[in-house]
Write a protein that holds these residues in place. Structure first.
Motif, mmCIF file in Angstrom:
data_model
loop_
_atom_site.group_PDB
_atom_site.id
_atom_site.type_symbol
_atom_site.label_atom_id
_atom_site.label_comp_id
_atom_site.label_asym_id
_atom_site.label_seq_id
_atom_site.Cartn_x
_atom_site.Cartn_y
_atom_site.Cartn_z
ATOM 1 N N LYS A 151 -18.911 -3.510 -7.306
ATOM 2 C CA LYS A 151 -20.319 -3.894 -7.328
ATOM 3 C C LYS A 151 -20.905 -3.937 -5.913
ATOM 4 O O LYS A 151 -22.131 -3.941 -5.751
ATOM 5 N N LEU A 152 -20.026 -3.960 -4.902
ATOM 6 C CA LEU A 152 -20.531 -3.921 -3.529
ATOM 7 C C LEU A 152 -21.323 -2.642 -3.268
ATOM 8 O O LEU A 152 -22.203 -2.623 -2.404
ATOM 9 N N SER A 191 -4.395 -4.397 -1.964
ATOM 10 C CA SER A 191 -2.977 -4.102 -1.748
ATOM 11 C C SER A 191 -2.199 -3.882 -3.036
ATOM 12 O O SER A 191 -1.138 -3.258 -3.006
ATOM 13 N N HIS A 192 -2.705 -4.393 -4.159
ATOM 14 C CA HIS A 192 -2.037 -4.184 -5.448
ATOM 15 C C HIS A 192 -2.893 -4.751 -6.564
ATOM 16 O O HIS A 192 -3.963 -5.304 -6.333
ATOM 17 N N ARG A 193 -2.400 -4.619 -7.780
ATOM 18 C CA ARG A 193 -3.220 -4.884 -8.961
ATOM 19 C C ARG A 193 -3.252 -6.340 -9.398
ATOM 20 O O ARG A 193 -4.021 -6.693 -10.304
ATOM 21 N N HIS A 194 -2.459 -7.220 -8.832
ATOM 22 C CA HIS A 194 -2.477 -8.622 -9.243
ATOM 23 C C HIS A 194 -3.895 -9.186 -9.138
ATOM 24 O O HIS A 194 -4.609 -8.896 -8.167
ATOM 25 N N PRO A 195 -4.297 -10.028 -10.091
ATOM 26 C CA PRO A 195 -5.691 -10.509 -10.100
ATOM 27 C C PRO A 195 -6.061 -11.421 -8.951
ATOM 28 O O PRO A 195 -7.250 -11.696 -8.759
ATOM 29 N N ASP A 196 -5.075 -11.904 -8.174
ATOM 30 C CA ASP A 196 -5.421 -12.679 -6.980
ATOM 31 C C ASP A 196 -5.514 -11.792 -5.737
ATOM 32 O O ASP A 196 -5.638 -12.304 -4.618
ATOM 33 N N HIS A 197 -5.501 -10.470 -5.954
ATOM 34 C CA HIS A 197 -5.648 -9.518 -4.844
ATOM 35 C C HIS A 197 -6.638 -8.397 -5.156
ATOM 36 O O HIS A 197 -7.106 -7.725 -4.242
ATOM 37 N N PHE A 198 -6.916 -8.190 -6.430
ATOM 38 C CA PHE A 198 -7.806 -7.093 -6.832
ATOM 39 C C PHE A 198 -8.701 -7.551 -7.973
ATOM 40 O O PHE A 198 -8.240 -8.184 -8.931
ATOM 41 N N SER A 199 -9.975 -7.228 -7.856
ATOM 42 C CA SER A 199 -10.931 -7.451 -8.935
ATOM 43 C C SER A 199 -11.908 -6.284 -8.960
ATOM 44 O O SER A 199 -12.285 -5.759 -7.904
ATOM 45 N N ARG A 200 -12.337 -5.911 -10.148
ATOM 46 C CA ARG A 200 -13.314 -4.821 -10.261
ATOM 47 C C ARG A 200 -14.658 -5.194 -9.651
ATOM 48 O O ARG A 200 -15.510 -4.324 -9.452
ATOM 49 N N LYS A 201 -14.846 -6.469 -9.295
ATOM 50 C CA LYS A 201 -16.105 -6.857 -8.668
ATOM 51 C C LYS A 201 -16.288 -6.179 -7.313
ATOM 52 O O LYS A 201 -17.424 -6.086 -6.830
ATOM 53 N N ILE A 202 -15.189 -5.676 -6.707
ATOM 54 C CA ILE A 202 -15.362 -4.981 -5.429
ATOM 55 C C ILE A 202 -16.249 -3.748 -5.568
ATOM 56 O O ILE A 202 -16.912 -3.343 -4.613
#
Length: 236
Positions: free
Chosen positions: A56-57, A43-54
């Protein structure tokens, strides 16, 4: 539908033909059929909502696609995955081209960062607020009142709608932690109400349930999920 709580605002929703993952940045995902399409929302760039680890899926799931708020930089996306990414801004209404998946996505503008998602697929309608909330921090300062007005203006855009599942913030840090859910229910309804944005404080659903009881809101109390621990699952 089968719902799994990951952590904070992160939830995994298994539909009949597609899986949806919302605002995942930490925690364990459930076992799933890796041949099924997976749509990952941020939903947005805050680190508790987005991580580049997604991203790796994609190493394990060949049919993974991404719907990202446009405040997330495209440079965050690995080049090999950019054609599988759909960037959306506030107040959009799109149908992403995902093979084998018929999906409509609408967005609201967050009064913090990014967007809230309304996702329609397989005859179901899902609302995930992200950081769109009544951020009532300090007992009614001018900033609080502005955030409240902006929140309610966005809810007016979906006034009268019913959602099969609605993910709504109930943040333990703020003075008016209940206001976001109560405002949402003034405008909309949900067959299943899911408190999110708890930062691991799993007392919030019980506190909200108690408040609903005091106000005589028995109907919505029955719809509220008791989110108690990561990995918890429900058949909806």
């Amino acid at each position: 539908m089968k719902l799994t709580y990951i952590y904070h605002s992160g939830f995994f929703l298994e539909m009949e033909r597609v899986d949806l993952l919302f605002d995942y940045y930490q925690g364990e995902l459930p076992d799933r059929d890796r041949e099924r399409p997976l749509v990952v929302f941020a939903s947005h760039r805050h680190p508790d909502h987005f991580s580049r680890k997604i991203f790796k899926l994609a190493d394990d799931y060949s049919r993974v696609y991404y719907v990202l708020s446009d405040d997330i930089s495209k440079s965050q996306v690995p080049p090999a995955l950019r054609e599988r990414c759909f960037f959306v801004g506030p107040h959009e209404d799109v149908r992403p081209e995902i093979p084998g998946v018929d999906m409509r996505i609408r967005t609201l503008e967050s009064n913090d960062e990014g967007v809230a998602f309304i996702v329609e697929t397989e005859g179901k309608k899902i609302y995930h607020a992200g950081d769109l909330n009544n951020w009532w921090w300090d007992d009614g300062t001018p900033e609080d009142r502005d955030l409240e007005a902006r929140y309610r203006a966005e809810l007016q855009r979906i006034d009268g709608e019913n959602f099969d599942v609605a993910f709504v913030p109930v943040d333990p840090r703020i003075t008016g932690w209940w206001k976001g859910m109560e405002d949402f229910l003034d405008h909309c309804s949900g067959d299943v109400l899911v408190p999110i944005h708890g930062f691991g404080d799993h007392s919030m659903p019980a506190r909200l349930r108690s408040r609903m009881e005091r106000k005589g809101n028995e109907e919505n109390k029955k719809k509220l999920l008791d989110v108690e621990h990561p990995g918890q699952q429900w058949e909806l």
